[in-house]
Write an enzyme that holds these catalytic residues in place. Structure first.
Site, mmCIF file in Angstrom:
data_model
loop_
_atom_site.group_PDB
_atom_site.id
_atom_site.type_symbol
_atom_site.label_atom_id
_atom_site.label_comp_id
_atom_site.label_asym_id
_atom_site.label_seq_id
_atom_site.Cartn_x
_atom_site.Cartn_y
_atom_site.Cartn_z
ATOM 1 N N SER A 140 0.833 -0.991 -0.138
ATOM 2 C CA SER A 140 0.040 0.193 -0.071
ATOM 3 C C SER A 140 0.955 1.186 -0.148
ATOM 4 O O SER A 140 1.597 1.506 -1.148
ATOM 5 C CB SER A 140 -0.923 0.022 1.141
ATOM 6 O OG SER A 140 -1.928 1.124 1.255
ATOM 7 N N HIS A 146 -8.415 1.750 -0.663
ATOM 8 C CA HIS A 146 -8.305 0.564 -1.809
ATOM 9 C C HIS A 146 -9.548 0.344 -2.018
ATOM 10 O O HIS A 146 -10.096 -1.029 -2.588
ATOM 11 C CB HIS A 146 -7.454 -0.427 -1.511
ATOM 12 C CG HIS A 146 -5.986 -0.027 -0.907
ATOM 13 N ND1 HIS A 146 -5.186 0.604 -1.856
ATOM 14 C CD2 HIS A 146 -5.440 -0.153 0.314
ATOM 15 C CE1 HIS A 146 -4.062 0.912 -1.218
ATOM 16 N NE2 HIS A 146 -4.268 0.575 0.171
#
Length: 304
Positions: A87, A190
């Site tokens: 991430s 996300h």
């Protein structure tokens, strides 16, 4: 092949940067990172409490700054053959591989954190880790509840994201053979909820220069290696609202013959996943300066 991995949001803890600031030049470096990111990272990493550093606009630059502090302190980093980040950790990976300058990485991650915080404030959402179970059954259950599988972490872990009431129902009625753990994050990262942040970051990313990586770099998008720096920056932007496929990254590590893994600060999460999914591959978590020697020893002993 020896690689460095960089953790994502949720790996920070109160005061974790304090021992790093004892290293020569670290305080000055962190002050510069603070200026670039727009966050007082010295105070955040040494004084602020868990709630305050959970704020995504603080947590994201704080994690990337910590990763880069420890990366610069790693004397054996020239032995690294490849990098990957989970991430927001992809920004540290971009700097470590030479795709972005540290300044551009910190400026962009500051913008990303603020944009994602703003997007998260629009609706009450969150994330929960689902441990165990059969992946297809877990994904099917998430779809029933209108939740998104946001992180495929491998090692029997998947992260669900979406509305808080749906996450509460997931906890109350989990898929068979699983354990659900609510995560201390501020929104459904996300996922489609982050679409406004994508556009903000894309605009900012268009103003930076990207170089091709000096080492192998794998992307969260699908675990593939990326050879063009400009392509990696595009993927950095898109991953804000798309799932993190860390499971595919670890599969790629295995296919590449990775023989040693060093996780940079704030470390522990990714080495834990690697020990379950990549059995037999030595891994060192650099949580504090005292761990740098173990990392150097691993890099010196792992087969190229």
């Amino acid at each position: 092949m020896r690689i460095a991995v960089f953790p994502g949001q949720g790996s920070q803890s109160p005061g974790f940067l304090s021992p790093w600031l004892a290293l020569d030049g670290a305080a000055d470096r962190l002050s510069q990172y603070s200026e670039w990111s727009g966050v007082d990272l010295v105070a955040a990493g040494t004084e602020w409490d868990a709630d305050r550093i959970r704020d995504t606009q603080v947590a994201q630059p704080l994690i990337v700054a910590a990763s880069l502090l420890s990366w610069n302190a790693l004397q054996s980093r020239d032995a690294i053959d490849g990098v990957a980040g989970h991430s927001v950790g992809e920004f540290a990976a971009a700097a470590a591989s030479g795709i972005l300058s540290e300044e551009d990485a910190l400026r962009l991650v500051g913008i990303r954190g603020r944009a994602m915080a703003e997007a998260a404030a629009a609706e009450k959402t969150g994330m929960s880790a689902v441990i165990g179970g059969e992946e297809a059954s877990v994904v099917s259950r998430l779809e029933e509840l209108g939740l998104t599988p946001a992180n495929y972490n491998g090692g029997g872990q998947l992260v669900a994201a979406g509305a808080l009431d749906a996450l509460a129902q997931l906890t109350a009625e989990p898929p068979a053979g699983t354990r659900v753990i609510p995560l201390q994050v501020a929104g459904a990262f996300h996922t489609r909820y982050m679409a406004p942040a994508v556009e903000t970051l894309r605009s900012a990313a268009g103003r930076v220069s990207a170089s091709d990586p000096r080492v192998t770099v794998w992307t969260n998008r699908d675990g593939s290696s990326v050879t063009a720096g400009s392509d990696f920056v595009t993927l950095l932007v898109d991953q804000v609202a798309s799932p993190v496929r860390w499971d595919l990254c670890m599969a790629a590590f295995s296919s590449a013959g990775v023989s040693g893994i060093v996780e940079l600060s704030p470390a522990g999460t990714l080495t834990g996943l690697a020990k379950r999914a990549l059995r037999g591959v030595p891994a060192v978590a650099v949580k504090a300066p005292d761990d740098l020697q173990a990392a150097a020893d691993l890099l010196g002993s792992a087969d190229a």
